[in-house]
Motif scaffolding. Structure first.
Motif, PDB file in Angstrom:
ATOM      1  N   MET A   1       0.849  -1.197   0.000  1.00  0.00           N
ATOM      2  CA  MET A   1       0.000   0.000   0.000  1.00  0.00           C
ATOM      3  C   MET A   1       0.877   1.236   0.000  1.00  0.00           C
ATOM      4  N   THR A   2       0.555   2.213  -0.833  1.00  0.00           N
ATOM      5  CA  THR A   2       1.312   3.455  -0.891  1.00  0.00           C
ATOM      6  C   THR A   2       1.075   4.267   0.367  1.00  0.00           C
ATOM      7  N   PRO A   3       2.159   4.768   1.023  1.00  0.00           N
ATOM      8  CA  PRO A   3       1.977   5.567   2.233  1.00  0.00           C
ATOM      9  C   PRO A   3       1.084   6.768   1.973  1.00  0.00           C
ATOM     10  N   LEU A   4       0.273   7.109   2.969  1.00  0.00           N
ATOM     11  CA  LEU A   4      -0.604   8.257   2.836  1.00  0.00           C
ATOM     12  C   LEU A   4       0.206   9.542   2.819  1.00  0.00           C
ATOM     13  N   THR A   5      -0.231  10.492   2.036  1.00  0.00           N
ATOM     14  CA  THR A   5       0.426  11.786   1.985  1.00  0.00           C
ATOM     15  C   THR A   5      -0.105  12.662   3.111  1.00  0.00           C
ATOM     16  N   PRO A   6       0.796  13.227   3.953  1.00  0.00           N
ATOM     17  CA  PRO A   6       0.313  14.080   5.035  1.00  0.00           C
ATOM     18  C   PRO A   6      -0.499  15.248   4.502  1.00  0.00           C
ATOM     19  N   SER A   7      -1.611  15.544   5.152  1.00  0.00           N
ATOM     20  CA  SER A   7      -2.441  16.674   4.764  1.00  0.00           C
ATOM     21  C   SER A   7      -3.239  17.116   5.965  1.00  0.00           C
ATOM     22  N   THR A   8      -3.796  18.273   5.876  1.00  0.00           N
ATOM     23  CA  THR A   8      -4.609  18.751   6.985  1.00  0.00           C
ATOM     24  C   THR A   8      -5.964  18.063   7.006  1.00  0.00           C
ATOM     25  N   SER A   9      -6.381  17.471   5.888  1.00  0.00           N
ATOM     26  CA  SER A   9      -7.720  16.901   5.817  1.00  0.00           C
ATOM     27  C   SER A   9      -7.759  15.426   6.185  1.00  0.00           C
ATOM     28  N   GLN A  10      -6.728  14.659   5.847  1.00  0.00           N
ATOM     29  CA  GLN A  10      -6.728  13.236   6.157  1.00  0.00           C
ATOM     30  C   GLN A  10      -5.669  12.921   7.198  1.00  0.00           C
ATOM     31  N   LYS A  11      -6.094  12.257   8.253  1.00  0.00           N
ATOM     32  CA  LYS A  11      -5.176  11.859   9.304  1.00  0.00           C
ATOM     33  C   LYS A  11      -5.213  10.346   9.480  1.00  0.00           C
ATOM     34  N   VAL A  12      -4.107   9.803   9.964  1.00  0.00           N
ATOM     35  CA  VAL A  12      -4.033   8.388  10.317  1.00  0.00           C
ATOM     36  C   VAL A  12      -4.460   8.284  11.778  1.00  0.00           C
ATOM     37  N   VAL A  13      -5.616   7.668  11.999  1.00  0.00           N
ATOM     38  CA  VAL A  13      -6.223   7.630  13.328  1.00  0.00           C
ATOM     39  C   VAL A  13      -6.325   6.188  13.799  1.00  0.00           C
ATOM     40  N   LEU A  14      -5.704   5.872  14.919  1.00  0.00           N
ATOM     41  CA  LEU A  14      -5.773   4.542  15.505  1.00  0.00           C
ATOM     42  C   LEU A  14      -6.863   4.524  16.572  1.00  0.00           C
ATOM     43  N   VAL A  15      -7.715   3.495  16.542  1.00  0.00           N
ATOM     44  CA  VAL A  15      -8.839   3.406  17.472  1.00  0.00           C
ATOM     45  C   VAL A  15      -8.813   2.041  18.155  1.00  0.00           C
ATOM     46  N   THR A  16      -8.678   2.029  19.474  1.00  0.00           N
ATOM     47  CA  THR A  16      -8.765   0.767  20.211  1.00  0.00           C
ATOM     48  C   THR A  16     -10.213   0.520  20.631  1.00  0.00           C
ATOM     49  N   GLY A  17     -10.527  -0.737  20.880  1.00  0.00           N
ATOM     50  CA  GLY A  17     -11.910  -1.083  21.212  1.00  0.00           C
ATOM     51  C   GLY A  17     -12.865  -0.715  20.100  1.00  0.00           C
ATOM     52  N   GLU A  32     -15.875   8.582   7.331  1.00  0.00           N
ATOM     53  CA  GLU A  32     -16.768   9.395   6.497  1.00  0.00           C
ATOM     54  C   GLU A  32     -16.192  10.783   6.258  1.00  0.00           C
ATOM     55  N   ARG A  33     -15.448  11.280   7.221  1.00  0.00           N
ATOM     56  CA  ARG A  33     -14.865  12.620   7.115  1.00  0.00           C
ATOM     57  C   ARG A  33     -13.513  12.623   6.413  1.00  0.00           C
ATOM     58  N   GLY A  34     -13.119  11.471   5.896  1.00  0.00           N
ATOM     59  CA  GLY A  34     -11.923  11.416   5.065  1.00  0.00           C
ATOM     60  C   GLY A  34     -10.658  10.965   5.749  1.00  0.00           C
ATOM     61  N   HIS A  35     -10.740  10.578   7.012  1.00  0.00           N
ATOM     62  CA  HIS A  35      -9.548  10.098   7.710  1.00  0.00           C
ATOM     63  C   HIS A  35      -9.340   8.613   7.450  1.00  0.00           C
ATOM     64  N   HIS A  36      -8.091   8.166   7.571  1.00  0.00           N
ATOM     65  CA  HIS A  36      -7.779   6.742   7.475  1.00  0.00           C
ATOM     66  C   HIS A  36      -7.804   6.171   8.883  1.00  0.00           C
ATOM     67  N   VAL A  37      -8.630   5.157   9.106  1.00  0.00           N
ATOM     68  CA  VAL A  37      -8.767   4.597  10.445  1.00  0.00           C
ATOM     69  C   VAL A  37      -8.089   3.233  10.529  1.00  0.00           C
ATOM     70  N   VAL A  38      -7.350   3.049  11.605  1.00  0.00           N
ATOM     71  CA  VAL A  38      -6.684   1.787  11.904  1.00  0.00           C
ATOM     72  C   VAL A  38      -7.398   1.206  13.120  1.00  0.00           C
ATOM     73  N   LEU A  39      -8.066   0.078  12.936  1.00  0.00           N
ATOM     74  CA  LEU A  39      -8.976  -0.461  13.932  1.00  0.00           C
ATOM     75  C   LEU A  39      -8.324  -1.583  14.721  1.00  0.00           C
ATOM     76  N   GLY A  40      -8.461  -1.533  16.043  1.00  0.00           N
ATOM     77  CA  GLY A  40      -7.928  -2.587  16.888  1.00  0.00           C
ATOM     78  C   GLY A  40      -8.941  -3.058  17.913  1.00  0.00           C
ATOM     79  N   ALA A  41      -9.036  -4.375  18.114  1.00  0.00           N
ATOM     80  CA  ALA A  41      -9.897  -4.964  19.140  1.00  0.00           C
ATOM     81  C   ALA A  41      -9.634  -6.460  19.162  1.00  0.00           C
ATOM     82  N   ARG A  42     -10.205  -7.130  20.162  1.00  0.00           N
ATOM     83  CA  ARG A  42     -10.017  -8.580  20.266  1.00  0.00           C
ATOM     84  C   ARG A  42     -10.924  -9.346  19.318  1.00  0.00           C
ATOM     85  N   ARG A  43     -12.102  -8.792  19.016  1.00  0.00           N
ATOM     86  CA  ARG A  43     -13.075  -9.506  18.182  1.00  0.00           C
ATOM     87  C   ARG A  43     -12.786  -9.217  16.713  1.00  0.00           C
TER      88      ARG A  43
END
Length: 249
Positions: A1-17, A32-43
């Motif tokens: 996957m090509t690394p995301l380009t830093p911008s004020t509109s899209q952020k790399v957001v990690l979410v636990t649970g 929905e707002r254009g951010h890239h989400v990295v999802l973490g949980a046990r399930r």
């Protein structure tokens, strides 16, 4: 996957649970707002379905198995996102449990579980992401506490203690990190989620059933988190309390 380009509109957001409740609602809204989400949980099956839903709707998401009580797993979760995208913009420490009971019930295993997930889980997230944010000279922690960080109710003494700890750790972190890194504490009042399913004590379950009569949707908390994240970099929303209009909790 090509690394995301830093911008004020899209952020790399990690979410636990992220497999349900506030974590899931937050992930959907941020995507929905254009951010890239990295999802973490046990399930992991739920995570996979959520990531597929987000991508089908035109969003950007990935998922990883995660137990926040394991410091090495949390570090691997953060390192994987950093290696893949070159940065970690936001760490949402959301994972939590709430097996309510009166202290006289002596449910030590449940007390320890709350300490492990609600306190150590947040500390593990900070320990994993803070060095990355220090090195890149920007970032934001969003730590999900509770209205229980500000008021205590019967059956919730230990739960409230863990959430006060989240509030205290967040405030200490905010004072320590200075201008490069933002810290936001979000304190939900009673919210629709699966947390109540972890209540095995009948008194605690009845107490929560009463509270939940005026529960607000998890998406309301997601909107508060999105608001804090989307502020200009010079603005640090330190704390947000979100509670039902119709109730005290």
């Amino acid at each position: 996957m090509t690394p995301l380009t830093p911008s004020t509109s899209q952020k790399v957001v990690l979410v636990t649970g992220a497999s349900s409740g506030i974590g899931e609602a937050t992930a959907r809204l941020l995507a929905e707002r254009g951010h890239h989400v990295v999802l973490g949980a046990r399930r992991t099956e739920r995570l996979k379905e959520l990531a597929e839903d987000i991508r089908a709707a035109g969003g950007s998401a990935e998922h990883h198995p995660l137990d926040v009580t394991d410091a090495e797993q949390v570090r691997a979760f953060v390192d994987a996102a950093h290696s893949r995208h070159g940065r970690v913009d936001v760490m949402v420490n959301n994972a939590g449990v709430m097996p309510l009971s009166k202290l006289e019930a002596l449910r030590l295993d449940e007390w320890n579980r709350m300490i492990d997930v609600n306190i150590r889980g947040v500390l593990h997230g900070i320990a994993a992401a803070l060095p990355v944010m220090r090195a890149q000279r920007h970032g934001q922690f969003v730590n999900v506490a509770s209205i229980g960080a500000h008021q205590v109710s019967p059956t919730a003494a230990v739960y409230c203690a863990t959430k006060y700890a989240v509030w205290a750790v967040s405030e200490g972190l905010r004072q320590e990190v200075g201008g490069d890194i933002r810290v936001t504490t979000v304190c939900p009042g009673v919210t629709e989620s699966e947390l109540a399913e972890s209540i095995s004590d009948p008194v605690g379950r009845e107490e929560m059933r009463t509270f939940r009569r005026v529960a607000i949707p998890a998406s309301s908390i997601g909107a508060a988190i999105a608001f804090a994240i989307d502020q200009p970099t010079e603005v640090d929303v330190s704390e947000i309390i979100v509670r039902p209009t119709a109730g005290l909790a």
